[in-house]
Design an enzyme around this catalytic site. Structure first.
Site, mmCIF file in Angstrom:
data_model
loop_
_atom_site.group_PDB
_atom_site.id
_atom_site.type_symbol
_atom_site.label_atom_id
_atom_site.label_comp_id
_atom_site.label_asym_id
_atom_site.label_seq_id
_atom_site.Cartn_x
_atom_site.Cartn_y
_atom_site.Cartn_z
ATOM 1 N N ARG A 1 9.017 -37.033 25.154
ATOM 2 C CA ARG A 1 10.127 -36.077 25.109
ATOM 3 C C ARG A 1 10.831 -35.992 26.465
ATOM 4 O O ARG A 1 12.062 -35.991 26.559
ATOM 5 C CB ARG A 1 9.586 -34.692 24.721
ATOM 6 C CG ARG A 1 10.600 -33.577 24.776
ATOM 7 C CD ARG A 1 9.908 -32.222 24.654
ATOM 8 N NE ARG A 1 9.493 -31.907 23.300
ATOM 9 C CZ ARG A 1 10.274 -31.372 22.360
ATOM 10 N NH1 ARG A 1 11.521 -31.088 22.639
ATOM 11 N NH2 ARG A 1 9.810 -31.104 21.166
ATOM 12 N N LEU B 1 4.791 -32.680 32.334
ATOM 13 C CA LEU B 1 5.896 -31.805 31.948
ATOM 14 C C LEU B 1 6.366 -32.203 30.555
ATOM 15 O O LEU B 1 6.687 -33.368 30.323
ATOM 16 C CB LEU B 1 7.034 -32.073 32.947
ATOM 17 C CG LEU B 1 8.049 -31.001 33.270
ATOM 18 C CD1 LEU B 1 7.383 -29.763 33.858
ATOM 19 C CD2 LEU B 1 9.064 -31.546 34.277
ATOM 20 N N HIS B 2 6.368 -31.265 29.628
ATOM 21 C CA HIS B 2 6.863 -31.645 28.299
ATOM 22 C C HIS B 2 7.378 -30.480 27.465
ATOM 23 O O HIS B 2 7.937 -30.683 26.397
ATOM 24 C CB HIS B 2 5.753 -32.339 27.510
ATOM 25 C CG HIS B 2 4.726 -31.372 26.999
ATOM 26 N ND1 HIS B 2 3.737 -30.872 27.793
ATOM 27 C CD2 HIS B 2 4.577 -30.782 25.786
ATOM 28 C CE1 HIS B 2 3.001 -30.028 27.089
ATOM 29 N NE2 HIS B 2 3.484 -29.949 25.873
ATOM 30 N N ARG B 3 7.175 -29.230 27.929
ATOM 31 C CA ARG B 3 7.593 -28.083 27.098
ATOM 32 C C ARG B 3 9.089 -28.137 26.845
ATOM 33 O O ARG B 3 9.868 -28.305 27.801
ATOM 34 C CB ARG B 3 7.337 -26.758 27.824
ATOM 35 C CG ARG B 3 5.931 -26.463 28.094
ATOM 36 C CD ARG B 3 5.296 -25.535 27.091
ATOM 37 N NE ARG B 3 3.874 -25.690 27.267
ATOM 38 C CZ ARG B 3 2.979 -25.730 26.291
ATOM 39 N NH1 ARG B 3 3.351 -25.574 25.042
ATOM 40 N NH2 ARG B 3 1.711 -25.894 26.550
ATOM 41 N N ASP C 1 2.998 -28.027 32.843
ATOM 42 C CA ASP C 1 3.333 -26.963 31.893
ATOM 43 C C ASP C 1 2.422 -27.051 30.673
ATOM 44 O O ASP C 1 2.679 -26.448 29.640
ATOM 45 C CB ASP C 1 4.817 -26.989 31.508
ATOM 46 C CG ASP C 1 5.247 -28.286 30.833
ATOM 47 O OD1 ASP C 1 4.396 -29.163 30.590
ATOM 48 O OD2 ASP C 1 6.455 -28.414 30.535
#
Ligand code: UD1
Length: 389
Positions: free
Chosen positions: A265, A230-232, A308
């Protein structure tokens, strides 16, 4: 012919690796050397790393594992706002182009480095080749969509991974002569990685086991597990959205452990929003970002992957692993039509609804899309060589 290969962020490194391997192989082939020399040409290339990603786990480890030589140039862009990062890359890359005078600049994917270097090269009248052209999410709030559209709008060679890419580019008025449907370069690396794993399986497994032990007090009760990435920004930059996704993961983790290699992030934001408590005492096992082989070794045996990322949707399709894409859209529709991917949205409710269906239903059977066969780099390099006058 001189080629500059540009890579800047984690998902770029696995896309330039096969090109480097193929260029090496082509150069070694006497036949090509002779043919090129007869035309008064040599085949030369250099690697430019923009430095968009710079941590060892986000960058150098991929060069080491995928046998990419040290970059010839490291531009040291680092983090910043989109404008800062893009401007910095453009400024330094322009100097590299002046010095190297390349015939072609090859950019891959959709990150800020892709946009920065394609614009810079084109303004210097250097040909631009875009690998992974034509993908569209039709979501202009995604920075990647803007990067894709701008890069494609000025690229001379559009190297396309799936049929939707052809349709999108045709609709945007691109000439057929520029479009090459050559398949998916990430899959070249996937096969390369699988071969490497076969040889090294024991060592890598041992390392992942150590990470697992280290990361949690859990012992695996069975070998059913899920993997999450997950990073968007659209998923992790707002507290409520991130919390909602983590709640869904927590719920799923009661059923099967979830390994969660954490993007910097995401880690920063979980700490900033004090969301650690949502995942504490669950079956979610957080680890630092993993190397390519470590991660492949983990997800290739997973019962479910939730992500994602763009590339993971494609990779899971090839290995037939069910994939939940935690987004409302995808620029890779073939992974849904032909592959094992399902769009599950970004709400807790939506993700859990899909999970309940997944538990009841039979595993979604996928088919490997055309030209996702490990030979994409070869097609690209052949086209570039053939087109050089
Ligand atoms: C970038 C790409 C995205 C890609 C992703 C994969 C753009 C617009 N986005 O997003 O398409 O899917 O890479 O990772 O190009 N950071 C570190 N160490 C690093 C790199 C970054 O700590 O080595 C931190 C930075 O401080 C920054 C954050 O991570 O605040 C995000 O990095 P950035 O390169 O801006 O974008 P990504 O979210 O990684």
């Amino acid at each position: 012919m001189k080629i500059l290969l540009v890579a800047g962020a984690r998902p770029n490194f696995m896309k330039i690796a096969p090109l480097v391997h193929e260029l090496n192989a082509q150069q070694k082939r006497a036949q090509w050397r002779k043919r090129l020399r007869a035309k008064g040409q040599e085949l030369g290339w250099k690697i430019v790393h923009t430095g968009q990603h710079y941590d060892y786990e986000m960058s150098k480890v991929f060069f080491d594992e995928l046998d990419i030589p040290e970059p010839d140039y490291f531009l040291g862009a680092g983090s910043g706002t989109h404008a800062e990062q893009t401007a910095k890359i453009m400024t330094v890359f322009e100097r590299v182009c002046h010095k190297e005078k390349p015939d072609v600049v090859v950019v891959v994917g959709d990150v800020n480095s892709t946009l920065a270097c394609s614009v810079t090269a084109k303004k210097l009248n250097v040909k631009v080749a875009h690998v992974e052209a034509g993908l569209r999410s039709f979501d202009m709030t995604m920075p990647e969509e803007i990067n894709r559209i701008v890069t494609d709008s000025l690229s001379d060679y559009l190297f396309i991974s799936e049929k939707s890419g052809m349709q999108n580019l045709k609709r945007e008025g691109k000439s057929k002569k520029q479009m090459y449907f050559i398949g998916n370069i990430m899959i070249d690396t996937l096969y390369y990685g699988l071969k490497k794993l076969e040889k090294k399986e024991k060592q890598v497994k041992a390392k992942v086991e150590i990470e697992r032990d280290h990361a949690s007090s859990y012992t695996l009760s069975s070998d059913r597990y899920a993997v999450v990435t997950l990073h968007r920004p659209s998923n992790v930059d707002e507290k409520d959205k991130l919390k909602d996704i983590l709640m869904a993961l927590r719920e799923i983790s009661w059923d099967m452990n979830i390994y969660f290699p954490m993007h910097p992030r995401t880690e920063k934001n979980i700490n900033k929003f004090k969301l650690n408590k949502v995942i504490e005492n669950s079956g979610i096992i957080m680890t630092p970002p993993m190397s390519y082989l470590e991660f492949l070794n983990l997800w290739k045996d997973a019962s479910l992957v939730l992500t994602d990322s763009g590339g993971i949707q494609e990779e899971t399709t090839v290995l037939g692993i069910p994939c939940f894409t935690i987004r409302d859209n995808t620029e890779r529709p073939i992974t849904i039509k032909q592959g094992t991917n399902t769009l599950v949205g970004i709400t807790c409710q939506g993700i859990l609804k899909a999970y309940r269906r997944f538990k009841k239903a039979k595993r979604k059977k996928g088919k490997v899309p055309k030209f996702w066969d490990g030979k994409t780099a070869k097609r690209i390099i052949n086209i570039l060589i053939k087109n050089q006058k």
